[in-house]
Motif scaffolding. Structure first.
Motif, PDB file in Angstrom:
ATOM      1  N   LEU A   9      17.497  -0.119  -8.855  1.00  0.00           N
ATOM      2  CA  LEU A   9      15.859  -0.181  -8.907  1.00  0.00           C
ATOM      3  C   LEU A   9      14.716  -1.147  -8.149  1.00  0.00           C
ATOM      4  O   LEU A   9      14.126  -0.236  -7.183  1.00  0.00           O
ATOM      5  N   PHE A  10      16.513  -1.492  -7.086  1.00  0.00           N
ATOM      6  CA  PHE A  10      15.252  -1.794  -5.639  1.00  0.00           C
ATOM      7  C   PHE A  10      15.420  -0.512  -4.294  1.00  0.00           C
ATOM      8  O   PHE A  10      14.160  -0.515  -4.219  1.00  0.00           O
ATOM      9  N   LEU A  11      16.293   0.142  -4.822  1.00  0.00           N
ATOM     10  CA  LEU A  11      16.355   1.599  -3.666  1.00  0.00           C
ATOM     11  C   LEU A  11      15.461   1.874  -4.674  1.00  0.00           C
ATOM     12  O   LEU A  11      15.073   3.393  -3.399  1.00  0.00           O
ATOM     13  N   GLY A  12      15.737   2.046  -5.845  1.00  0.00           N
ATOM     14  CA  GLY A  12      14.278   3.147  -6.275  1.00  0.00           C
ATOM     15  C   GLY A  12      12.950   3.018  -5.866  1.00  0.00           C
ATOM     16  O   GLY A  12      11.739   4.340  -5.369  1.00  0.00           O
ATOM     17  N   ALA A  13      12.377   1.592  -6.328  1.00  0.00           N
ATOM     18  CA  ALA A  13      11.443   1.516  -5.991  1.00  0.00           C
ATOM     19  C   ALA A  13      11.009   1.634  -4.004  1.00  0.00           C
ATOM     20  O   ALA A  13       9.976   2.049  -3.733  1.00  0.00           O
ATOM     21  N   PHE A  14      12.180   0.776  -3.777  1.00  0.00           N
ATOM     22  CA  PHE A  14      12.123   1.244  -2.101  1.00  0.00           C
ATOM     23  C   PHE A  14      12.001   2.842  -1.161  1.00  0.00           C
ATOM     24  O   PHE A  14      10.711   3.307  -0.569  1.00  0.00           O
ATOM     25  N   SER A  16      10.719   5.423  -3.135  1.00  0.00           N
ATOM     26  CA  SER A  16       9.822   6.034  -3.721  1.00  0.00           C
ATOM     27  C   SER A  16       8.471   6.119  -2.978  1.00  0.00           C
ATOM     28  O   SER A  16       7.671   6.019  -2.115  1.00  0.00           O
ATOM     29  N   THR A  17       8.662   4.202  -2.345  1.00  0.00           N
ATOM     30  CA  THR A  17       7.439   3.559  -1.757  1.00  0.00           C
ATOM     31  C   THR A  17       7.128   4.453   0.054  1.00  0.00           C
ATOM     32  O   THR A  17       6.873   4.776   0.270  1.00  0.00           O
ATOM     33  N   LEU A  18       8.950   4.351   0.104  1.00  0.00           N
ATOM     34  CA  LEU A  18       9.228   4.935   2.234  1.00  0.00           C
ATOM     35  C   LEU A  18       8.873   6.522   1.711  1.00  0.00           C
ATOM     36  O   LEU A  18       7.978   7.120   2.847  1.00  0.00           O
ATOM     37  N   ILE A  19       9.109   7.548   1.304  1.00  0.00           N
ATOM     38  CA  ILE A  19       8.978   8.605   0.525  1.00  0.00           C
ATOM     39  C   ILE A  19       6.897   8.722   0.561  1.00  0.00           C
ATOM     40  O   ILE A  19       6.940   9.713   1.381  1.00  0.00           O
ATOM     41  N   LEU A  20       6.311   8.292   0.521  1.00  0.00           N
ATOM     42  CA  LEU A  20       5.319   8.227  -0.382  1.00  0.00           C
ATOM     43  C   LEU A  20       4.559   7.928   0.605  1.00  0.00           C
ATOM     44  O   LEU A  20       3.416   8.867   1.854  1.00  0.00           O
ATOM     45  N   THR A  21       4.318   6.697   1.737  1.00  0.00           N
ATOM     46  CA  THR A  21       4.512   6.235   2.934  1.00  0.00           C
ATOM     47  C   THR A  21       4.146   6.888   3.723  1.00  0.00           C
ATOM     48  O   THR A  21       3.585   7.416   4.924  1.00  0.00           O
ATOM     49  N   VAL A  22       5.695   7.835   4.532  1.00  0.00           N
ATOM     50  CA  VAL A  22       5.713   8.932   5.124  1.00  0.00           C
ATOM     51  C   VAL A  22       4.972   9.875   4.682  1.00  0.00           C
ATOM     52  O   VAL A  22       4.240  10.582   5.624  1.00  0.00           O
ATOM     53  N   ALA A 197       5.183   0.751   8.959  1.00  0.00           N
ATOM     54  CA  ALA A 197       6.172  -0.970   8.786  1.00  0.00           C
ATOM     55  C   ALA A 197       6.248  -1.537   8.308  1.00  0.00           C
ATOM     56  O   ALA A 197       5.946  -1.827   7.576  1.00  0.00           O
ATOM     57  N   LEU A 198       4.454  -2.113   8.477  1.00  0.00           N
ATOM     58  CA  LEU A 198       3.955  -2.902   7.858  1.00  0.00           C
ATOM     59  C   LEU A 198       4.360  -2.304   6.007  1.00  0.00           C
ATOM     60  O   LEU A 198       4.391  -3.340   5.295  1.00  0.00           O
ATOM     61  N   ALA A 199       3.595  -1.690   6.036  1.00  0.00           N
ATOM     62  CA  ALA A 199       3.734  -1.068   4.745  1.00  0.00           C
ATOM     63  C   ALA A 199       5.352  -0.812   4.292  1.00  0.00           C
ATOM     64  O   ALA A 199       5.357  -1.493   2.972  1.00  0.00           O
ATOM     65  N   LEU A 200       5.945  -0.259   4.570  1.00  0.00           N
ATOM     66  CA  LEU A 200       7.627  -0.451   4.507  1.00  0.00           C
ATOM     67  C   LEU A 200       8.057  -1.594   4.484  1.00  0.00           C
ATOM     68  O   LEU A 200       8.970  -2.182   3.236  1.00  0.00           O
ATOM     69  N   LEU A 201       7.454  -2.942   5.280  1.00  0.00           N
ATOM     70  CA  LEU A 201       8.021  -3.991   5.034  1.00  0.00           C
ATOM     71  C   LEU A 201       7.284  -4.634   3.739  1.00  0.00           C
ATOM     72  O   LEU A 201       8.005  -5.365   2.169  1.00  0.00           O
ATOM     73  N   ILE A 202       5.873  -4.529   3.565  1.00  0.00           N
ATOM     74  CA  ILE A 202       5.917  -5.441   1.936  1.00  0.00           C
ATOM     75  C   ILE A 202       6.106  -3.807   0.589  1.00  0.00           C
ATOM     76  O   ILE A 202       6.917  -5.096  -0.403  1.00  0.00           O
ATOM     77  N   SER A 203       6.767  -3.679   1.159  1.00  0.00           N
ATOM     78  CA  SER A 203       7.189  -2.168  -0.223  1.00  0.00           C
ATOM     79  C   SER A 203       8.697  -3.184  -0.647  1.00  0.00           C
ATOM     80  O   SER A 203       9.101  -3.080  -1.121  1.00  0.00           O
TER      81      SER A 203
END
Length: 489
Positions: A9-14, A16-22, A197-203
């Motif tokens: 769950l953690f890797l999936g959510a993170f 997904s957010t990482l790909i979306l943010t990039v 970086a802030l978005a990834l930290l929040i994610s």
């Protein structure tokens, strides 16, 4: 490498957010660069127009293009002015006594020359042609670029007095060669990296919280399941929402209550069965021991009493065996179209003498009702009707009455057996079909039976797709209503 549910769950959510943010940051940067490039090209066009106006005024001032021919220093100065000038501020007025002689055209010393222009009007990429498109100033004339798309006219007084040529840099965007513009782009890139970086930290934090919150109900379910496996059926888990996990927790609690009820019924079943078996066995044991010790004589009456106890015990064992077969789904039925009224008439005839012996009036019923046909097992229906009459005969007071009614209602054949006092409390009517259940006040064990007859009746009726229920009788006792589905005509 294997991951548990939390890790997935953690890797999936993170991720997904990482790909979306990039993706978003890359799209924003690409859009920004495209927009900035278009803006700079518009600035380029504007500067070229203004530089063409400057060259037109210079042409008017000097009366031709001779002031530029071979004068690279002045050409460089004009390029420096054309990078961002206001013609009204930079050009000397016509009456200022501008010396256009040979000395004015000589280039300044090397150490006094302005630096090479940067940005859009760079030396080596801009040139001037006269009205006949002959080289005036700038780099060697590139014939392949002498097209209308790369040349713009220098107009003064409505006439074209020359041509201004421009060649964009072939390998880089215009702003790459301008220090201020490049610094602005770099600052925007750094800001984008900080935001990403802030978005990834929040994610990262959000993914941890989300995975933990999602797993809490699952962990409670796992703890509850282990408790059920250990036999603690009273276990219940907290329902924290109305989503899928909340409904799953509610279903788990329902399952736990059902298991607890079944376990209680099983224990009650074992206790009741052992008690029902112990009573006739205790009687048989005492009687046989008395005969063996010579306390009693083996008279025919005593032997008949022992035989009666053995028959009662055999009947109990048979009933228990039949109920176990029903529970296992192994009780066989031979279904065929038949008339239940004819079977009922046979069963009533076999019970009539027993009712008369107890002085209970067995009221006649309409045996000539229109022929009704059901899909049933004759032997099981005979057992059903026999159990109902046996129940009425056993628990109805002497001097009472038993009434049988048969009728047809749309898709159902209805059979009702009603008797006189004693009656059954209303809250006990729904429990009469439970195994070993008796109403202590009027249906005591002293009257005989093991409390399995009506339970067997319910199983038979349900196997035929019908229904059975008990209620108070208009004669003052109990009324049992049986409904069997009719075969379509």
């Amino acid at each position: 490498m294997k991951f548990n549910i939390f890790g997935k769950l953690f890797l999936g959510a993170f991720l997904s957010t990482l790909i979306l943010t990039v993706t978003v940051m890359a799209s924003v940067r690409w859009s920004f660069l495209r927009g900035f490039e278009e803006y700079l090209f518009q600035v380029q066009e504007e500067r070229l127009d203004r530089f063409a106006a400057l060259l037109a005024q210079q042409h008017r001032q000097y009366g031709g293009w001779d002031f530029l021919r071979g004068n690279e220093g002045y050409w460089r100065e004009l390029l420096q002015q054309g990078a961002g000038f206001d013609p009204e501020d930079l050009l000397p007025p016509p009456d200022a006594g501008f010396d256009a002689g040979p000395d004015a055209l000589s280039p300044p010393p090397e150490h006094l020359r302005p630096p090479p222009p940067e940005g859009l009007l760079r030396e080596g990429h801009v040139w001037v042609l006269d009205a006949d498109r002959q080289q005036v100033s700038g780099p060697p004339f590139p014939l392949r670029d002498a097209s209308e798309g790369n040349l713009r006219p220098i107009v003064w007084g409505g006439a074209t007095v020359g041509w201004l040529g421009f060649k964009p840099h072939p390998h880089a965007l215009p702003f790459r060669d301008d220090r201020l513009q490049a610094a602005f782009i770099e600052q925007q890139a750094r800001t984008g990296y900080v935001i990403m970086a802030l978005a990834l930290l929040i994610s990262l934090v959000g993914s941890l919280i989300l995975a933990r919150q999602f797993l809490l109900p699952i962990k409670r379910l796992a703890v509850g399941a282990n408790a059920l496996r250990s036999g603690r059926y009273e276990t219940e888990i907290t329902v924290t929402g109305d989503d899928e996990l909340g409904r799953l927790a509610a279903d788990f609690n329902l399952l736990a209550r059902t298991l607890a009820h079944n376990e209680q019924c099983r224990r009650q079943w074992v206790a009741d069965t052992s008690h029902e078996l112990r009573t006739p066995l205790a009687v048989l044991r005492s009687e046989v021991e008395a005969l063996l010790d010579g306390v009693r004589e083996p008279t025919p009456e005593r032997l008949r009493s022992l035989h009666g106890e053995i028959m009662a015990l055999s009947k109990l064992v048979d009933d228990l065996f039949e109920l176990s077969l029903y529970d296992l789904g192994n009780l066989k039925y031979r279904m065929e179209p038949l008339n239940p009224v004819g079977i009922l008439v046979e069963v009533v005839s076999s019970f009539r003498s027993r009712f008369e012996a107890k002085n209970i009036a067995l009221k006649p019923f309409n045996q000539h009702i229109a022929k009704i046909t059901v899909l049933g097992d004759a032997q099981r229906l005979r057992q059903l009707f026999g159990n109902l009459l046996e129940n009425s005969l056993r628990y109805t007071d002497a001097g009472g009455a038993c009434e049988i009614a048969v009728r047809q209602a749309e898709t159902m054949a209805i059979l009702e057996v009603s008797d006189s006092a004693p009656t059954v409390p209303e809250d006990a009517c729904t429990r009469l079909f439970e195994r070993f259940y008796r109403v202590d006040a009027s249906r005591s064990r002293s009257l005989g039976g093991a409390g399995l007859g009506l339970a067997i009746c319910r199983n038979i009726v349900e196997a035929h797709g019908g229904g059975i229920r008990a209620q108070g009788s208009h004669l003052g006792g109990l009324s049992v209503r049986v409904e069997l589905p009719l075969l379509p005509s």
